[in-house]
Design a protein around this motif. Sequence first.
Motif, PDB file in Angstrom:
ATOM      1  N   ALA A 126       0.837  -1.197   0.000  1.00 34.77           N
ATOM      2  CA  ALA A 126       0.000   0.000   0.000  1.00 34.77           C
ATOM      3  C   ALA A 126       0.870   1.245   0.000  1.00 34.77           C
ATOM      4  O   ALA A 126       1.940   1.282   0.594  1.00 34.77           O
ATOM      5  N   VAL A 138      -5.074   6.173  -0.507  1.00 38.65           N
ATOM      6  CA  VAL A 138      -4.310   4.988  -0.142  1.00 38.65           C
ATOM      7  C   VAL A 138      -4.540   3.932  -1.218  1.00 38.65           C
ATOM      8  O   VAL A 138      -5.669   3.473  -1.414  1.00 38.65           O
ATOM      9  N   ARG A 147     -10.669  10.678   2.786  1.00 37.44           N
ATOM     10  CA  ARG A 147      -9.722   9.593   2.578  1.00 37.44           C
ATOM     11  C   ARG A 147     -10.297   8.627   1.546  1.00 37.44           C
ATOM     12  O   ARG A 147     -11.458   8.217   1.640  1.00 37.44           O
ATOM     13  N   LYS A 152      -4.081   0.227  -2.361  1.00 41.01           N
ATOM     14  CA  LYS A 152      -3.805  -1.065  -1.746  1.00 41.01           C
ATOM     15  C   LYS A 152      -4.593  -2.152  -2.459  1.00 41.01           C
ATOM     16  O   LYS A 152      -5.348  -1.889  -3.406  1.00 41.01           O
ATOM     17  N   THR A 177       0.541   5.779   0.006  1.00 38.51           N
ATOM     18  CA  THR A 177      -0.342   6.903   0.285  1.00 38.51           C
ATOM     19  C   THR A 177       0.171   8.158  -0.401  1.00 38.51           C
ATOM     20  O   THR A 177       1.363   8.452  -0.346  1.00 38.51           O
ATOM     21  N   SER A 221      -9.717   4.957  -0.417  1.00 34.52           N
ATOM     22  CA  SER A 221      -9.042   3.669  -0.525  1.00 34.52           C
ATOM     23  C   SER A 221      -9.246   3.180  -1.958  1.00 34.52           C
ATOM     24  O   SER A 221     -10.382   2.961  -2.386  1.00 34.52           O
TER      25      SER A 221
END
Length: 232
Positions: free
Chosen positions: A3, A18, A37, A20, A5, A39
């Motif tokens: 991962a 992020v 945020r 991942k 960022t 993902s």
Amino acid sequence: MKASTISLIIHGVDVDVVYKKVKYLRIGVYPPLGQVRVSAPTRFGHEQVRLAVIERLPWILRQREHFQTVERQSRREMVSGESHVVFGAAHRLQVIEQPGRERVEADADHLLLFVQAGSTPEHRLALLERWLREQLRQAVIALIAVWEQRLQVTVPQWTIRQMKTRWGSCNPQTRRISFNSELARKPPHCLEYIVVHEMAHYFHDGHGDGFTGFMDSHLPDWRSQRRELNKR
């Protein structure tokens, strides 16, 4: 692929992304004041993320406005009887108008605010905020001393400041750490989580597998502490 960022600014909004091993892109908005945020799967490029955020931008802005409205509504009139939180514990405010040095004193249940007669709510709040910042400073000093020894590192510089979207931050290059002044109102174990979290970035940039493994090893309950910290 581990991962990684990055930070993007999309239509004036700071976004932490992020990358991942996940199947789908997810967008979250978090307290204290609406940190965004994302993902994202590792196969996504920055442009795909940007377009996804733009598509959800109306929802993101509504969520951020909600957090900021809650923050504004939490402001007090600074009169006797109000409840104020210090390190997770509620204290009943007692305003005492008298000549002499203005100060704040605390016991297990009360905050005693000694002020000059006729002081304004803004003045009283500023006095309380200075006192809270000093309590936080002393707590951070003690925690850093403990974790410097445990991790065998030195924190050369740190500060307490108002932060709109983060509880803390770390610059791995300068090793400077910042702490959100609102941590004075959160339970002590939540503060410890932030101290360890930011010091962990001395060893691991970003929040990938190395970072989570580090946190699991040194602070096994960090996930529950993070959940408690992010409750309004």
